[in-house]
Design a protein around this motif. Structure first.
Motif: not given
Length: 331
Positions: A1, A26-29, A54, A74-75, A77-80
């Motif tokens: 990601m 679009s970011s998880e964190r 968020k 975690g970047a 697997t997900s956007n930061i």
């Protein structure tokens, strides 16, 4: 990601670009870098969270510099999203975090989303960006720590006629030297350098180094205050004229002296705090709330720049006269 490094712009939560907003959504964190600058609205973290719907995590200096791995975790697997007031790679860079992402295993893609900053807002002064030299940051001095290496950069700029943007220091989440020596984790109240202190330190450094290129009565300057906000204020004049704007009137000075003399129980430290509070109040009355920056005008001054900047001249200023007689900026 993706690790998004996103500029928030100058003033409030609404200054983010549409591209930046979509990246945040679009970011998880979402991290907000909170030690090099601030948004100029109260409760800015909560306002960002309300807009984004968020949670926003404050990233203090120790988090970014010592715990960067926790941001990047975690970047894969997900956007930061990493938010920076102003432009993310302008006055303050976060290249270390970006390099850590690129050099991680596997590498984390990085996307920079730019925005306005004080480096672009200087155009509101009327001075052309092409005529600026090196930018300097002026830190708060203490009794035993007075760095002035930045003065040489100002001299180099002025030597070839270029303007200088001087950025004032801010102190957020800082510890006192005494608390640090005792191992006490306690943070001081935030402090923001205002125009009078910024000019005073510049002139003090020039006097200490016997620099003859910053005569306060013959050097033009422009105060840039709360740029991009609804309370934006721009004031031009000589360095001395800008300093004088925050001086007390004769009546104020007499009343303050009488008040101090009458307070026989106040210690010298108490009186110093009281005087500092008065000086801060006068500075804010003259220039507004922080954040403040200063442009020192170089002699490669064009008549159009002169006339535009002079439209912000403080009452009774000799801006045009100094520009003509000292800077040689004539029609």
């Amino acid at each position: 990601m993706v690790l998004y490094v996103i500029g928030l712009g100058l003033a409030d939560e609404n200054d983010i670009t549409l591209k930046g907003f979509e990246a945040v959504k679009s970011s998880e964190r979402i991290y907000l870098e909170s030690y090099t600058s601030i948004l100029m609205v109260p409760g800015f973290k909560e306002r960002l969270e309300k807009l984004y719907q968020k949670q926003v995590i404050l990233a203090h200096r120790e988090t970014v510099e010592l715990e960067a791995e926790s941001i990047l975790e975690g970047a894969a697997t997900s956007n930061i999203a990493f938010l920076v007031v102003g432009d993310p790679l302008s006055a303050t860079t976060h290249t270390d975090l970006i390099l850590r992402a690129k050099h991680s295993s596997p590498p984390i893609p990085v996307k920079i989303i730019h925005n306005a900053s004080i480096m672009t807002a200087i155009g509101s002064s009327g001075l052309a960006g092409y005529n600026f030299g090196q930018t300097v940051s002026v830190p708060f001095w203490s009794d035993d720590w007075k760095p002035d290496s930045w003065l040489e950069r100002i001299g180099e700029n002025l030597n070839i006629g270029l303007h200088t943007l001087a950025l004032s220091d801010i102190k957020v989440r800082e510890q006192s030297a005494e608390d640090m020596s005792r191992g006490i984790l306690r943070y001081q109240d935030p402090r923001y350098m205002l125009i009078p202190q910024l000019i005073s330190q510049i002139l003090s450094a020039a006097n200490s180094q016997k620099a003859d290129y910053l005569d306060p009565n013959r050097t033009l300057a422009i105060a840039l205050c709360r740029m991009g906000s609804e309370q934006e204020r721009i004031v031009s004049g000589t360095l001395q004229e800008l300093l004088d704007m925050a001086n007390p009137s004769q009546e104020e000075a007499q009343a303050e002296e009488a008040e101090d003399d009458a307070d026989e129980l106040a210690s010298e430290a108490d009186l110093d705090k009281r005087r500092a509070a008065r000086a801060e109040a006068r500075a804010k009355r003259a220039f507004g709330e922080p954040l403040h920056s200063l442009v020192i005008v170089g002699k490669r001054l064009h008549p159009l720049e002169r006339d535009y900047a002079a439209s912000y001249a403080c009452p009774g200023s000799n801006f045009i006269q100094v520009a003509q007689d000292v800077y040689g900026c004539k029609e």
